[in-house]
Each structure stands twice: as C-alpha cells, then as structure tokens.
Motif scaffolding. Sequence first.
Motif, PDB file in Angstrom:
ATOM      1  N   ALA A  19       9.906  -2.933  -5.237  1.00 36.80           N
ATOM      2  CA  ALA A  19       9.501  -3.601  -3.996  1.00 36.80           C
ATOM      3  C   ALA A  19       8.343  -2.851  -3.348  1.00 36.80           C
ATOM      4  N   ALA A  20       7.561  -3.564  -2.570  1.00 33.14           N
ATOM      5  CA  ALA A  20       6.410  -2.980  -1.886  1.00 33.14           C
ATOM      6  C   ALA A  20       6.577  -3.082  -0.385  1.00 33.14           C
ATOM      7  N   ARG A  21       5.974  -2.137   0.305  1.00 38.87           N
ATOM      8  CA  ARG A  21       5.821  -2.226   1.763  1.00 38.87           C
ATOM      9  C   ARG A  21       4.381  -2.679   2.007  1.00 38.87           C
ATOM     10  N   THR A  22       4.218  -3.817   2.651  1.00 38.57           N
ATOM     11  CA  THR A  22       2.897  -4.421   2.799  1.00 38.57           C
ATOM     12  C   THR A  22       2.499  -4.484   4.269  1.00 38.57           C
ATOM     13  N   THR A  23       1.283  -4.049   4.542  1.00 35.46           N
ATOM     14  CA  THR A  23       0.742  -4.052   5.898  1.00 35.46           C
ATOM     15  C   THR A  23      -0.691  -4.559   5.860  1.00 35.46           C
ATOM     16  N   CYS A  24      -1.084  -5.303   6.876  1.00 31.96           N
ATOM     17  CA  CYS A  24      -2.472  -5.754   6.988  1.00 31.96           C
ATOM     18  C   CYS A  24      -3.132  -4.989   8.126  1.00 31.96           C
ATOM     19  N   LEU A  25      -4.193  -4.249   7.804  1.00 27.32           N
ATOM     20  CA  LEU A  25      -4.915  -3.502   8.837  1.00 27.32           C
ATOM     21  C   LEU A  25      -5.708  -4.471   9.719  1.00 27.32           C
ATOM     22  N   ASN A  27      -8.721  -4.794  10.343  1.00 31.26           N
ATOM     23  CA  ASN A  27      -9.983  -5.284   9.780  1.00 31.26           C
ATOM     24  C   ASN A  27      -9.777  -6.306   8.668  1.00 31.26           C
ATOM     25  N   GLY A  28      -8.522  -6.610   8.327  1.00 31.28           N
ATOM     26  CA  GLY A  28      -8.226  -7.614   7.310  1.00 31.28           C
ATOM     27  C   GLY A  28      -7.814  -7.059   5.960  1.00 31.28           C
ATOM     28  N   LEU A  29      -7.935  -5.740   5.756  1.00 34.59           N
ATOM     29  CA  LEU A  29      -7.547  -5.130   4.485  1.00 34.59           C
ATOM     30  C   LEU A  29      -6.022  -5.081   4.379  1.00 34.59           C
ATOM     31  N   THR A  30      -5.487  -5.572   3.277  1.00 29.08           N
ATOM     32  CA  THR A  30      -4.052  -5.490   3.006  1.00 29.08           C
ATOM     33  C   THR A  30      -3.756  -4.194   2.265  1.00 29.08           C
ATOM     34  N   VAL A  31      -2.727  -3.481   2.717  1.00 28.64           N
ATOM     35  CA  VAL A  31      -2.293  -2.235   2.070  1.00 28.64           C
ATOM     36  C   VAL A  31      -0.890  -2.445   1.527  1.00 28.64           C
ATOM     37  N   ARG A  32      -0.708  -2.189   0.231  1.00 29.43           N
ATOM     38  CA  ARG A  32       0.598  -2.305  -0.412  1.00 29.43           C
ATOM     39  C   ARG A  32       1.022  -0.925  -0.892  1.00 29.43           C
ATOM     40  N   LEU A  33       2.138  -0.453  -0.390  1.00 25.19           N
ATOM     41  CA  LEU A  33       2.681   0.840  -0.779  1.00 25.19           C
ATOM     42  C   LEU A  33       3.845   0.621  -1.736  1.00 25.19           C
ATOM     43  N   GLN A  34       3.686   1.062  -2.972  1.00 26.58           N
ATOM     44  CA  GLN A  34       4.725   0.954  -3.994  1.00 26.58           C
ATOM     45  C   GLN A  34       5.325   2.353  -4.185  1.00 26.58           C
ATOM     46  N   HIS A  35       6.401   2.645  -3.461  1.00 21.49           N
ATOM     47  CA  HIS A  35       6.986   3.980  -3.529  1.00 21.49           C
ATOM     48  C   HIS A  35       7.815   4.113  -4.802  1.00 21.49           C
ATOM     49  N   LEU A  36       7.446   5.098  -5.640  1.00 21.58           N
ATOM     50  CA  LEU A  36       8.093   5.279  -6.939  1.00 21.58           C
ATOM     51  C   LEU A  36       8.547   6.730  -7.053  1.00 21.58           C
ATOM     52  N   GLY A 202      -9.822 -10.257   2.337  1.00 23.42           N
ATOM     53  CA  GLY A 202      -9.323 -10.604   1.015  1.00 23.42           C
ATOM     54  C   GLY A 202      -9.093  -9.415   0.101  1.00 23.42           C
ATOM     55  N   ALA A 203      -9.441  -8.209   0.548  1.00 19.93           N
ATOM     56  CA  ALA A 203      -9.270  -7.014  -0.282  1.00 19.93           C
ATOM     57  C   ALA A 203      -7.843  -6.479  -0.148  1.00 19.93           C
ATOM     58  N   VAL A 204      -7.375  -5.820  -1.199  1.00 16.81           N
ATOM     59  CA  VAL A 204      -6.027  -5.254  -1.218  1.00 16.81           C
ATOM     60  C   VAL A 204      -6.103  -3.838  -1.767  1.00 16.81           C
ATOM     61  N   LEU A 205      -5.515  -2.897  -1.022  1.00 13.49           N
ATOM     62  CA  LEU A 205      -5.399  -1.508  -1.455  1.00 13.49           C
ATOM     63  C   LEU A 205      -3.959  -1.256  -1.877  1.00 13.49           C
ATOM     64  N   VAL A 206      -3.763  -0.832  -3.114  1.00 13.95           N
ATOM     65  CA  VAL A 206      -2.432  -0.567  -3.656  1.00 13.95           C
ATOM     66  C   VAL A 206      -2.301   0.927  -3.905  1.00 13.95           C
ATOM     67  N   LEU A 216       0.382   5.321   4.744  1.00 12.94           N
ATOM     68  CA  LEU A 216      -0.282   4.232   5.453  1.00 12.94           C
ATOM     69  C   LEU A 216      -1.316   4.770   6.423  1.00 12.94           C
ATOM     70  N   ALA A 217      -0.969   5.858   7.124  1.00 15.29           N
ATOM     71  CA  ALA A 217      -1.919   6.454   8.061  1.00 15.29           C
ATOM     72  C   ALA A 217      -3.157   6.967   7.323  1.00 15.29           C
ATOM     73  N   LEU A 218      -2.958   7.531   6.133  1.00  9.89           N
ATOM     74  CA  LEU A 218      -4.094   8.017   5.348  1.00  9.89           C
ATOM     75  C   LEU A 218      -4.989   6.856   4.906  1.00  9.89           C
ATOM     76  N   ALA A 219      -4.357   5.759   4.518  1.00  5.34           N
ATOM     77  CA  ALA A 219      -5.136   4.582   4.129  1.00  5.34           C
ATOM     78  C   ALA A 219      -5.923   4.034   5.318  1.00  5.34           C
ATOM     79  N   ASP A 220      -5.294   4.010   6.480  1.00  2.39           N
ATOM     80  CA  ASP A 220      -5.962   3.509   7.682  1.00  2.39           C
ATOM     81  C   ASP A 220      -7.127   4.419   8.070  1.00  2.39           C
ATOM     82  N   ALA A 221      -6.919   5.731   7.937  1.00  5.86           N
ATOM     83  CA  ALA A 221      -7.988   6.668   8.283  1.00  5.86           C
ATOM     84  C   ALA A 221      -9.192   6.489   7.368  1.00  5.86           C
ATOM     85  N   ALA A 222      -8.938   6.186   6.096  1.00  2.00           N
ATOM     86  CA  ALA A 222     -10.034   6.055   5.141  1.00  2.00           C
ATOM     87  C   ALA A 222     -10.729   4.708   5.252  1.00  2.00           C
ATOM     88  N   PHE A 223      -9.951   3.622   5.437  1.00  2.00           N
ATOM     89  CA  PHE A 223     -10.514   2.277   5.335  1.00  2.00           C
ATOM     90  C   PHE A 223     -10.460   1.467   6.636  1.00  2.00           C
TER      91      PHE A 223
END
Length: 449
Positions: A19-25, A27-36, A202-206, A216-223
Amino acid sequence: MSTPPRPAVVPPQPWDFPAARTTCLPNGLTVRLQHLPGQHVISIGLLLDVPLTSEPAGRDGLAQVWAASFTEGTQAHPGTSFADAVEDCGAVMEAGIGYSHVQALVDVPASGLAAALTLLAEAVITPTLTDADIERHGRLEAAHLTQQLATGSGLANAALRRAVVDPSFRASRGRAGWPDDLVGVAGPDVRAWRAATHGPRGAVLVISGEFGEDALALADAAFGSWTNPEQASVHHETPAGRPRAAYLIDRPGSVQADIRWGWFTIDRTDPRWAGLQLATNALGGAYLSRLNKVLREERGFSYGVSLTSAPLRSGGISYAYGSFRTEVVGEALALMPALIDVRQAPITEAELTRARDYLIGTTPLRYATAGGVTSGVLGLLAAGLDTDHIGTQLAAYRATSADQASAAASALLDVDAGSLVVVGDASALEQPLRDAGWDPQVRTADRPW
C-alpha cells in the motif's frame, strides 16, 4: 549419516502489492510513499506526464537527448560538479523516456535520501542543458542508434513498428527517432521543449524503501516550490494499426534472417488482456511453448522463437520473433501459422495451467525490491492505470478459461492478418517468402521505409 527429511512444499501465501501513502502538494505534484521495511536502498522515481507527442513535428529525438543529458549539470552544480554531488551521497541517477511519459530514477542509501531528492529536483527544475552538452549527446545517441540499426534484430524491431502502427502516429517511430534526427538536435530545441512541458501538474514522485517519518517533508522541501505557469497540456494519442503487408529488408550476404510477425492489438485496459497474456505465454512465451518447442527444439531452426505483447497506453503490438538460418526461413514461415492458429488447435487446459502458474507466480518477484516497486508504479501510472490493476489482473488470470484465452488469441492474433518483417539476404529469401504465402516489398537497409 542419515539424510535429512525433504522440506514440505506449501502453497504460496496470499500476496498484495504494498500500500502507498499518497499526498498532493499545493503545486500539484503527487507524492507516493511506498514504505518497505528492510529495503535500505531507497528507490526514487519521478514521472512526468510528457508523452512523445509533445515533441514538435519533425523533431523526434528531443526527449531522448534530454534524458541522456540529464546529469550533465544544474545551476547550483554546473558541469561535472553535479555528478560529483550525486556520487558523494552514494546515489545513482538516470532519466528515461517512454511513448507516454518521461521519468527520472534515483537509487540511494537511506542516509542520503535528503541530498538525493534535492539533486533530483535540481536536475528537473534548474538544469543547464548547455549547447555543447546537447550537441555532444545528440551525436552520441545517433551513433548508438546507428549501431543498433546495423544489426538485423535492431533493424527488424524498428521496421516492425513502422509496419504495424499507422505512420501518422508517433508510436510508429522509435522512441529516440532516427539517427539523422538526433544529430540535428540543438540546445535551444531541447530547452524550449523542456520549458514548455515539464512542470508539477500531472507529475508523480514515488519514494520506495525503508525511510523515516520525514520523507514527505523532504519531498516537499525539494519540490514544493516547483512551478511552471507555462506548462502545456498534454495529448496522449490513440494509435491505429495498418493493413497486412510484408517487408523484406536486404542485408546482402547475411547467413541468418531476423523475423518479426506482428499485429496491432490491445492495451491493459481491454478485458481480453488476461486471455491474451495467457495465450501468448502458451504459444510463444515459455521455453516449451508451441513456437519454441517445434522451431527450436524439434527442428533446430533457431536459438529461440518467442511471442510477446508490448502494450502502449492505448492499443499495443503483439509479435512473434526470432533469428533463423537463411536456408530454413521459408520452412519456418510455413510452419508458424499452424503453431499460432488456435482456431485449429485451441489452448489446452495443461497449457493454460502452466501459463497461469507462471504469470501469477512471477508477479510478486517483480516487486520484491524497492526498485521493482518504484518501476512498477511508474509503469502503471504512465499507462493511465494504478497499482490496483495488479490485483485485478491476477484475479483475471485465475478466472480466465482455456476457451477464453483461445478466443482472445483467435481474435487478436489472426494468422490471416498481421504484418511480416524479415531482415536478411533478399536474393536468397524473396522466393521462400512468396512460397510461404507472403508478397514482400523489398527494401534496402539504409532506406527501409
């Protein structure tokens, strides 16, 4: 010494895609976190909704040269200092293209996640893409493609796409274009294309692997600050096929011929997809499939003969392929229709069971690593699907009968249709092709279409 008891073989345990944790920033970028848990090499993938139809008319190859130049420098890390920074955090970074998307991939130890995300964002948002780098990579990519097309298999693959897909569609041409296209790519062209198409909409960061709560905070800081008000809307084409034809591409003196027999078929959204997959595995996907068993094992005509399907976002190409000794090409082509024609010899229950066990059993293996999960997610999203498609497809494999698999193959792999490409010595092959029921158009290798 006594022999230890043989371990009991138990049925495979139920499996689901993680399962993924999905968040939309904002600015429209979707972030999907696949914790493994246990996956300490993090796999990062950025999918951009940029199909190859976004390349200007007559300018095939821009996306390929962009991908090849991806790690050549950014505004903060110009030139080779960018590659040094990527290496310093233990990462490996690359970009790639498909007909419906472009993407960037990064593998990095968990300790380097923050630095890798920052560098990835730089490469996407603030690349330098200098004229010198673009022109150099254009020449290198042209040389690489020329080398591919100098082989029988490379030329056959390119020609098959031209033979099966209507030429008015971008999918009829190779992803990288043609060598002449690549040599002509210039810096202003690539920079203008990137500026018009790359943006967060329309972009997605996985991000896949074992990471901390701050991912998620790191992804937000970068993008999170990434914007592009000029980002153009995308057009995903719906290709169509071409009428049946045969092409004989001359390679004088060649002692073997590369054969491609293909049909324009379906994509993964078609309800017949599971049936087609099961049928192609039985007919030409497994080692003891019909094609390989007869043409390789019994006749010794080839090192291997296969049948596969390559889905596009809309539609797809199914094709049989192999390399054969020149003197047996006519006989091989005469035998192939009966080996594929399920109207005369339907898929058996035994064939269906073997194909089903293989397709279901190998699915979890493709997603056993963080890299496999990220690549799988990107591939599905690029096709307009999501990861729930994996479970749906597994259920469809289980529910499909031998009759349904035969029906799918009969409709989609019609032996009275499809197009043939043969690359080899035309002087030795033209008459055998005619004897096998084909009327080939003879082309030269330097001007195959």
